[in-house]
Motif scaffolding. Sequence first.
Motif, short mmCIF file in Angstrom:
data_model
loop_
_atom_site.label_atom_id
_atom_site.label_comp_id
_atom_site.label_asym_id
_atom_site.label_seq_id
_atom_site.Cartn_x
_atom_site.Cartn_y
_atom_site.Cartn_z
N ALA A 1 5.66 -22.57 46.63
CA ALA A 1 4.27 -22.47 47.10
C ALA A 1 3.49 -21.47 46.26
CB ALA A 1 4.24 -22.07 48.57
N GLY A 2 2.32 -21.85 45.80
CA GLY A 2 1.48 -20.96 45.01
C GLY A 2 1.75 -21.00 43.53
N ALA A 3 2.81 -21.69 43.11
CA ALA A 3 3.14 -21.80 41.68
C ALA A 3 2.67 -23.14 41.16
CB ALA A 3 4.65 -21.66 41.47
N SER A 4 1.99 -23.12 40.03
CA SER A 4 1.52 -24.37 39.43
C SER A 4 2.27 -24.70 38.15
CB SER A 4 0.02 -24.28 39.12
OG SER A 4 -0.24 -23.17 38.25
N ASP A 5 2.85 -23.70 37.52
CA ASP A 5 3.56 -23.89 36.25
C ASP A 5 4.97 -24.44 36.52
OD1 ASP A 5 4.08 -23.53 33.38
OD2 ASP A 5 5.43 -21.95 34.07
N PRO A 6 5.36 -25.55 35.89
CA PRO A 6 6.69 -26.11 36.13
C PRO A 6 7.82 -25.12 35.82
CG PRO A 6 5.32 -27.71 35.00
CD PRO A 6 4.55 -26.42 35.02
N HIS A 7 7.63 -24.29 34.79
CA HIS A 7 8.66 -23.31 34.45
C HIS A 7 8.86 -22.32 35.59
CE1 HIS A 7 10.63 -19.91 32.45
NE2 HIS A 7 11.02 -20.76 31.51
N GLU A 8 7.76 -21.84 36.17
CA GLU A 8 7.87 -20.89 37.28
C GLU A 8 8.51 -21.56 38.50
OE1 GLU A 8 5.15 -18.00 40.16
OE2 GLU A 8 4.22 -19.07 38.47
N LYS A 9 8.11 -22.81 38.77
CA LYS A 9 8.72 -23.53 39.90
C LYS A 9 10.23 -23.67 39.70
CE LYS A 9 4.73 -26.42 41.17
NZ LYS A 9 4.26 -27.83 41.32
N ALA A 10 10.62 -24.08 38.51
CA ALA A 10 12.05 -24.27 38.24
C ALA A 10 12.80 -22.95 38.35
CB ALA A 10 12.24 -24.88 36.85
N GLN A 11 12.18 -21.87 37.89
CA GLN A 11 12.84 -20.56 37.97
C GLN A 11 13.03 -20.13 39.41
OE1 GLN A 11 11.16 -17.48 35.54
NE2 GLN A 11 12.21 -15.84 36.63
N ARG A 12 12.03 -20.34 40.24
CA ARG A 12 12.16 -19.96 41.66
C ARG A 12 13.31 -20.73 42.32
NH1 ARG A 12 6.14 -19.52 44.38
NH2 ARG A 12 5.16 -18.11 42.85
N LEU A 13 13.38 -22.03 42.05
CA LEU A 13 14.45 -22.84 42.63
C LEU A 13 15.82 -22.43 42.09
CD1 LEU A 13 12.70 -26.33 42.54
CD2 LEU A 13 12.95 -24.78 44.50
N TYR A 14 15.87 -22.14 40.81
CA TYR A 14 17.12 -21.69 40.17
C TYR A 14 17.59 -20.40 40.82
CZ TYR A 14 20.06 -19.71 36.42
OH TYR A 14 21.08 -19.13 35.70
N ASP A 15 16.69 -19.42 40.98
CA ASP A 15 17.09 -18.13 41.56
C ASP A 15 17.54 -18.31 43.00
OD1 ASP A 15 16.65 -16.66 39.26
OD2 ASP A 15 14.57 -16.17 39.77
N TRP A 16 16.86 -19.18 43.75
CA TRP A 16 17.30 -19.40 45.13
C TRP A 16 18.71 -19.99 45.15
CZ3 TRP A 16 19.14 -23.22 48.21
CH2 TRP A 16 19.18 -22.94 49.58
N MET A 17 18.98 -20.93 44.26
CA MET A 17 20.30 -21.55 44.20
C MET A 17 21.39 -20.51 43.92
SD MET A 17 20.59 -24.92 44.66
CE MET A 17 22.20 -25.05 43.90
N ARG A 18 21.18 -19.69 42.91
CA ARG A 18 22.27 -18.79 42.51
C ARG A 18 22.51 -17.65 43.50
NH1 ARG A 18 20.91 -14.31 38.72
NH2 ARG A 18 18.66 -14.12 38.52
N PHE A 19 21.50 -17.35 44.33
CA PHE A 19 21.67 -16.30 45.32
C PHE A 19 22.06 -16.82 46.70
CE2 PHE A 19 18.56 -13.89 42.52
CZ PHE A 19 19.55 -13.08 41.97
N ASN A 20 21.93 -18.12 46.91
CA ASN A 20 22.13 -18.64 48.27
C ASN A 20 23.21 -19.71 48.39
OD1 ASN A 20 19.79 -17.48 50.11
ND2 ASN A 20 18.90 -17.89 48.10
N ILE A 21 23.60 -20.33 47.28
CA ILE A 21 24.65 -21.35 47.34
C ILE A 21 25.91 -20.79 46.68
CG2 ILE A 21 25.33 -23.70 46.75
CD1 ILE A 21 23.03 -23.53 48.75
N ARG A 22 26.90 -20.47 47.50
CA ARG A 22 28.13 -19.86 47.00
C ARG A 22 28.86 -20.85 46.09
NH1 ARG A 22 33.38 -19.28 49.50
NH2 ARG A 22 32.53 -20.27 51.37
N TYR A 23 29.35 -20.34 44.99
CA TYR A 23 30.06 -21.19 44.02
C TYR A 23 31.55 -21.20 44.33
CZ TYR A 23 32.11 -22.56 39.52
OH TYR A 23 32.83 -23.17 38.53
#
Length: 658
Positions: free
Chosen positions: A284-306
């Motif tokens: 939400a609030g991000a328009s740049d695809p790079h920023e969107k992808a980075q937010r999703l990436y960071d959520w994945m690595r901090f919230n989905i245990r490997y």
Amino acid sequence: MAAHQPRAGAGRGRRHLVALCLLLAGWGAHAQPAGGSVNASTEPAADLAPATLESDIHLFIVQKDGSVVEHDDSTMRANTTAGVDQVAERYVWFNKDIETVTGLAAETIDADGSVHKVGPEGIRDVQEPRSAGAPTFEDGVLRTVIFPGVQPGSRVHLVFGKRRTRPLQAGTFSYFVEPTGEPVEYQRLVFDLPADMPLHADARGYVALPPVTANGRTRYAFEYRHGPYAPLEPGAVAYVNWGDRLMVSTVPDFAAFAARYREAAVDPSTADPSIVALAQALTAGASDPHEKAQRLYDWMRFNIRYVALFLGETEAVPHRAVDILRNRYGDCKDHVALFTALLAAVGIRAETAMVNLGPVYTLPDVPGYGESAINHVITWLPDLGLFADTSSGGIAFGYLPAAVMDRPALLVNEGVLVRTPATQLHARSARLAIQVGRDGDAAYSYYVEDAGASAEPERNTFRRAARETRQQVALQRLRQTGLTGTAHISTGPLDATSGPFSTTTTGVVDHLVWTSGTTALPALSSLSGGIATQVDYWLAQPRRTQPWACVGGDFDETAQIILPAGVRISDIPGDVPGDVSVQSGALAYTARYVVDPASRTVQIERHLSAHFGHQMCSPEEFAQMRGTLLRIERDTHAQIVVRARSEEAGAGGRPPPA
């Protein structure tokens, strides 16, 4: 993925006989045992290999649907006491959901021929430790076989069958094997398949026998023998890059292999409202695809245990994205499945890329799963031109862990092989200030800033560490520099997920300068982890005969050392007039030393630029740069010689020079 591939036969890729200590091995090369001729004496010669594989026979009977019945019969000999530890316990790995172990029999055979059967009390099942308590990954089991009475000269004989009722990929079969490092007197691998299901092979060192067809089936056989192996050199890449290995597969090419994975991974739950809502909330609030992808990436690595399981140990199909989100854990293919679903929910294209995780820079010519073949998946974002590995945890978006860089990558949607980036930004800047007191102890302040690929791993180290652990890390780095004293560390912000990261360490070094006589103190411009550490790593092997890992970067270091009034600077490093400059191919190094006698201050500046252009260097490249590395090593380990003035004045009654 991060743990060890289940192994088969007597090869390095042996699927079933796994030493438990290797199951948690991380990225890095492990030395292979070296030895001489085999001797069954109970007092073996010191130069023998610890163990020898005397005989190893594997038969795989493959059906059209990809189901397999396997028969294994192997004998290993302990040549030394170390070999006893190596062979006295053996492990049969199996997936309890799709495989059963049958007809297991084991015995110890003494040097005089006496036989000790392994009874039921010597056979037990233990949970594969890498599942880490994740219920959906508790299918891996180690059947542990404990042999009685093993001594140097003893043989351990293990026979078992294994039946796989459901293939890892429907209608296919693949198998990878490489030497484990013990001498092999005889190994034979036989693959029995329907005649209309041809087997494709890439064999190096393994001798292919002519196929034999009868009664609608074809048998393919491969034989292998090898004497003692040369030890793996420090810093060398995996043996499989240049040594023996065998890959067989019923899939004819990588395009077909990718298609099978792609078709099996189709998941209707990727558009589940819970996934869409999460992706939209996070971006939400991000328009740049790079920023969107980075937010999703960071959520994945901090919230989905490997959960660290190799691709191909279990069925090569991700769990449903909605289930991964609910469980908050998954293996590499699960990470890719959920990450690509989140990206799709905000209009960003992404696809699976199949790679090898480890020090392996080439794939076999035929496709298949294996420890040194395809064993991991990451994500390719074509519109951003980036690979991403959310399972790596401590890597910032836009960078990759070294273990998947400069590797072939099979894009699942296109079915083509590309290559992951060979280089990425890696920069380190260090500032060291040392002030020596009259008692010889020295107060110091040490500031380090990491930028590029090294920043987030360093930040993640401290982000996940308790306060006491952070101080232990600082003290360890001081001791690794060869100094004793105190260390207190503070860090830059830990809530950032990208950008440079800095640490500041302060403390006191004990007895850096002695208050009487002569002292040779190290001409430091960094504590452990700087230019000196990097060059020492490259020079860990004086002369190389094997390809080695060469990851470069840019290092800038400055230091100021202020000495007490009671000493005089006698000698400093460097060529006349105190500067050093060396360059050779990928390496460029400069150093400058400036002395102010009035304030008893030495200033040091060092810069190293290492840009190899790839991650695997040849022995010839090492030979070309060795002289330059030695010259850099000499300078980074140089010393500043100081003398106590009172001692000099007392030598023959002459005052010291100015």
